[in-house]
Write a protein that holds these residues in place. Structure first.
Motif, PDB file in Angstrom:
ATOM      1  N   LEU A  58       7.901   9.909  10.349  1.00  0.00           N
ATOM      2  CA  LEU A  58       7.595   9.660   8.954  1.00  0.00           C
ATOM      3  C   LEU A  58       7.854  10.898   8.106  1.00  0.00           C
ATOM      4  O   LEU A  58       7.387  11.989   8.449  1.00  0.00           O
ATOM      5  N   PRO A  59       8.557  10.757   6.997  1.00  0.00           N
ATOM      6  CA  PRO A  59       8.755  11.888   6.077  1.00  0.00           C
ATOM      7  C   PRO A  59       7.427  12.319   5.469  1.00  0.00           C
ATOM      8  O   PRO A  59       6.414  11.614   5.569  1.00  0.00           O
ATOM      9  N   GLY A  60       7.430  13.446   4.808  1.00  0.00           N
ATOM     10  CA  GLY A  60       6.196  14.018   4.300  1.00  0.00           C
ATOM     11  C   GLY A  60       5.710  13.477   2.976  1.00  0.00           C
ATOM     12  O   GLY A  60       4.524  13.578   2.665  1.00  0.00           O
ATOM     13  N   THR A  61       6.592  12.901   2.168  1.00  0.00           N
ATOM     14  CA  THR A  61       6.184  12.446   0.834  1.00  0.00           C
ATOM     15  C   THR A  61       5.982  10.936   0.816  1.00  0.00           C
ATOM     16  O   THR A  61       6.680  10.194   1.526  1.00  0.00           O
ATOM     17  N   PRO A  62       5.043  10.444   0.006  1.00  0.00           N
ATOM     18  CA  PRO A  62       4.804   8.995  -0.055  1.00  0.00           C
ATOM     19  C   PRO A  62       6.047   8.159  -0.375  1.00  0.00           C
ATOM     20  O   PRO A  62       6.266   7.126   0.271  1.00  0.00           O
ATOM     21  N   PRO A  63       6.898   8.552  -1.354  1.00  0.00           N
ATOM     22  CA  PRO A  63       8.078   7.718  -1.625  1.00  0.00           C
ATOM     23  C   PRO A  63       9.013   7.611  -0.417  1.00  0.00           C
ATOM     24  O   PRO A  63       9.515   6.513  -0.114  1.00  0.00           O
ATOM     25  N   ALA A  64       9.241   8.734   0.267  1.00  0.00           N
ATOM     26  CA  ALA A  64      10.128   8.698   1.436  1.00  0.00           C
ATOM     27  C   ALA A  64       9.473   7.930   2.586  1.00  0.00           C
ATOM     28  O   ALA A  64      10.131   7.186   3.321  1.00  0.00           O
ATOM     29  N   MET A  65       8.171   8.101   2.732  1.00  0.00           N
ATOM     30  CA  MET A  65       7.430   7.367   3.762  1.00  0.00           C
ATOM     31  C   MET A  65       7.470   5.871   3.478  1.00  0.00           C
ATOM     32  O   MET A  65       7.624   5.058   4.392  1.00  0.00           O
ATOM     33  N   GLN A  66       7.361   5.514   2.217  1.00  0.00           N
ATOM     34  CA  GLN A  66       7.421   4.110   1.821  1.00  0.00           C
ATOM     35  C   GLN A  66       8.767   3.501   2.185  1.00  0.00           C
ATOM     36  O   GLN A  66       8.840   2.380   2.707  1.00  0.00           O
ATOM     37  N   GLU A  67       9.817   4.235   1.951  1.00  0.00           N
ATOM     38  CA  GLU A  67      11.157   3.742   2.292  1.00  0.00           C
ATOM     39  C   GLU A  67      11.298   3.546   3.794  1.00  0.00           C
ATOM     40  O   GLU A  67      11.831   2.534   4.265  1.00  0.00           O
ATOM     41  N   THR A  68      10.796   4.507   4.573  1.00  0.00           N
ATOM     42  CA  THR A  68      10.897   4.429   6.026  1.00  0.00           C
ATOM     43  C   THR A  68      10.093   3.261   6.584  1.00  0.00           C
ATOM     44  O   THR A  68      10.575   2.491   7.422  1.00  0.00           O
ATOM     45  N   LEU A  69       8.851   3.106   6.139  1.00  0.00           N
ATOM     46  CA  LEU A  69       7.995   2.038   6.643  1.00  0.00           C
ATOM     47  C   LEU A  69       8.470   0.665   6.174  1.00  0.00           C
ATOM     48  O   LEU A  69       8.347  -0.322   6.904  1.00  0.00           O
ATOM     49  N   SER A  70       9.018   0.589   4.974  1.00  0.00           N
ATOM     50  CA  SER A  70       9.561  -0.680   4.488  1.00  0.00           C
ATOM     51  C   SER A  70      10.722  -1.132   5.361  1.00  0.00           C
ATOM     52  O   SER A  70      10.816  -2.314   5.733  1.00  0.00           O
ATOM     53  N   ALA A  71      11.603  -0.195   5.691  1.00  0.00           N
ATOM     54  CA  ALA A  71      12.731  -0.520   6.557  1.00  0.00           C
ATOM     55  C   ALA A  71      12.245  -0.909   7.953  1.00  0.00           C
ATOM     56  O   ALA A  71      12.744  -1.857   8.560  1.00  0.00           O
ATOM     57  N   TYR A  72      11.266  -0.186   8.459  1.00  0.00           N
ATOM     58  CA  TYR A  72      10.724  -0.455   9.801  1.00  0.00           C
ATOM     59  C   TYR A  72      10.144  -1.867   9.873  1.00  0.00           C
ATOM     60  O   TYR A  72      10.329  -2.573  10.865  1.00  0.00           O
ATOM     61  N   ALA A  73       9.431  -2.274   8.820  1.00  0.00           N
ATOM     62  CA  ALA A  73       8.758  -3.572   8.834  1.00  0.00           C
ATOM     63  C   ALA A  73       9.627  -4.708   8.317  1.00  0.00           C
ATOM     64  O   ALA A  73       9.217  -5.871   8.357  1.00  0.00           O
ATOM     65  N   GLY A  74      10.815  -4.391   7.813  1.00  0.00           N
ATOM     66  CA  GLY A  74      11.669  -5.425   7.245  1.00  0.00           C
ATOM     67  C   GLY A  74      11.113  -6.005   5.961  1.00  0.00           C
ATOM     68  O   GLY A  74      11.206  -7.212   5.712  1.00  0.00           O
ATOM     69  N   ALA A  75      10.524  -5.138   5.131  1.00  0.00           N
ATOM     70  CA  ALA A  75       9.840  -5.582   3.921  1.00  0.00           C
ATOM     71  C   ALA A  75      10.808  -5.802   2.764  1.00  0.00           C
ATOM     72  O   ALA A  75      11.878  -5.175   2.686  1.00  0.00           O
ATOM     73  N   GLU A  76      10.396  -6.670   1.858  1.00  0.00           N
ATOM     74  CA  GLU A  76      11.109  -6.843   0.609  1.00  0.00           C
ATOM     75  C   GLU A  76      10.797  -5.655  -0.301  1.00  0.00           C
ATOM     76  O   GLU A  76       9.781  -4.967  -0.116  1.00  0.00           O
ATOM     77  N   PRO A  77      11.668  -5.382  -1.290  1.00  0.00           N
ATOM     78  CA  PRO A  77      11.373  -4.275  -2.215  1.00  0.00           C
ATOM     79  C   PRO A  77      10.003  -4.433  -2.865  1.00  0.00           C
ATOM     80  O   PRO A  77       9.674  -5.505  -3.384  1.00  0.00           O
ATOM     81  N   GLY A  78       9.204  -3.395  -2.822  1.00  0.00           N
ATOM     82  CA  GLY A  78       7.881  -3.418  -3.428  1.00  0.00           C
ATOM     83  C   GLY A  78       6.802  -4.081  -2.599  1.00  0.00           C
ATOM     84  O   GLY A  78       5.640  -4.122  -3.017  1.00  0.00           O
ATOM     85  N   GLN A  79       7.153  -4.586  -1.426  1.00  0.00           N
ATOM     86  CA  GLN A  79       6.149  -5.273  -0.603  1.00  0.00           C
ATOM     87  C   GLN A  79       5.242  -4.279   0.119  1.00  0.00           C
ATOM     88  O   GLN A  79       4.056  -4.542   0.331  1.00  0.00           O
ATOM     89  N   VAL A  80       5.793  -3.147   0.522  1.00  0.00           N
ATOM     90  CA  VAL A  80       5.019  -2.082   1.162  1.00  0.00           C
ATOM     91  C   VAL A  80       4.938  -0.912   0.190  1.00  0.00           C
ATOM     92  O   VAL A  80       5.968  -0.393  -0.252  1.00  0.00           O
ATOM     93  N   LEU A  81       3.724  -0.508  -0.152  1.00  0.00           N
ATOM     94  CA  LEU A  81       3.498   0.613  -1.057  1.00  0.00           C
ATOM     95  C   LEU A  81       2.708   1.683  -0.317  1.00  0.00           C
ATOM     96  O   LEU A  81       1.677   1.380   0.294  1.00  0.00           O
ATOM     97  N   VAL A  82       3.172   2.908  -0.368  1.00  0.00           N
ATOM     98  CA  VAL A  82       2.492   4.020   0.308  1.00  0.00           C
ATOM     99  C   VAL A  82       1.870   4.927  -0.740  1.00  0.00           C
ATOM    100  O   VAL A  82       2.535   5.329  -1.704  1.00  0.00           O
ATOM    101  N   PHE A  83       0.595   5.245  -0.548  1.00  0.00           N
ATOM    102  CA  PHE A  83      -0.139   6.077  -1.495  1.00  0.00           C
ATOM    103  C   PHE A  83      -0.553   7.387  -0.841  1.00  0.00           C
ATOM    104  O   PHE A  83      -0.896   7.431   0.346  1.00  0.00           O
ATOM    105  N   GLY A  84      -0.514   8.447  -1.623  1.00  0.00           N
ATOM    106  CA  GLY A  84      -0.850   9.779  -1.130  1.00  0.00           C
ATOM    107  C   GLY A  84      -2.330   9.930  -0.828  1.00  0.00           C
ATOM    108  O   GLY A  84      -3.175   9.139  -1.274  1.00  0.00           O
ATOM    109  N   ARG A  85      -2.663  10.992  -0.103  1.00  0.00           N
ATOM    110  CA  ARG A  85      -4.031  11.187   0.392  1.00  0.00           C
ATOM    111  C   ARG A  85      -5.042  11.425  -0.717  1.00  0.00           C
ATOM    112  O   ARG A  85      -6.238  11.237  -0.524  1.00  0.00           O
TER     113      ARG A  85
END
Length: 215
Positions: A58-85
């Motif tokens: 997982l990358p270190g920033t929420p936007p990059a993490m969101q992109e990685t996890l969305s691709a991993y889960a096969g999500a539609e755009p905006g379906q997976v949102l990652v929020f910072g700590r």
């Protein structure tokens, strides 16, 4: 059978630093497949565990993490949102946000302690505090052995507050053939508690009931 009216459209999912990253990642895939929007929170320790236990980095920033996890889960755009700590404007941070269940999977014993004592030092802890005070579904999936008296007291306290403690202790009556089958056992139980459809494993007694109907 699940009640369609009570199915959540959004699920808050937190990864913390316990072993068992595979459970949370598989759950993310299943939530996406069920059509849920998923608000994801990842602790620093969870990033280390995910990198150690899986091939996912997982990358270190929420936007990059969101992109990685969305691709991993096969999500539609905006379906997976990652929020910072410390994103206190994230929906899970307030009782006036969307009424969504929270699953902490895996749940570290440190997170158990924080939730049992009302700490809100980061977004995951605050999200748990909100779930408890708003009486929203809260599912905690600890993976530790053995449990100390402190761990057990915290779990009892949280259970009395309304949380569901679901240790990552898969059963074997479904005759698992792989590690993935063991992971799916726990994920199926989580999905059942969220009132979401799942075909990862049959529910207890379903085969017997089907035999009786056919007979």
């Amino acid at each position: 059978m699940t009640n369609h009216q009570n199915r959540p459209s959004t699920v808050n999912l937190a990864f913390t630093g316990a072993s068992g990253a595979q459970y949370g990642l598989r759950l993310l895939q299943c939530l996406v497949s069920a059509g849920c929007r998923v608000n994801v929170m990842v602790s620093r320790a969870a990033q280390v565990v995910i990198a150690t236990e899986t091939d996912l980095k997982l990358p270190g920033t929420p936007p990059a993490m969101q992109e990685t996890l969305s691709a991993y889960a096969g999500a539609e755009p905006g379906q997976v949102l990652v929020f910072g700590r410390e994103d206190w404007f994230a929906p899970p941070a307030s009782g006036s946000g969307e009424r969504a269940p929270l699953v902490v999977c895996p749940c570290s014993t440190g997170t158990l302690s924080a939730l049992a004592t009302g700490a809100s030092n980061n977004l995951i802890e605050r999200a748990g505090d909100v779930a408890l005070k708003e009486r929203r579904p809260l599912i905690l999936v600890p993976r530790e052995a053995p449990f100390s008296e402190v761990h057990l007291e915290n779990m009892l306290k949280l259970t009395r507050m309304g949380a569901v403690i679901m240790p990552a202790s898969p059963g074997f009556y479904h005759k698992p053939q792989s590690v993935e089958d063991l992971v799916d056992f726990i994920v199926a139980r989580i999905l059942d508690h969220l009132n979401l459809p799942q075909d990862l494993m049959p529910r207890w007694g379903e085969a017997r009931a089907e035999d009786k109907r056919m007979g």
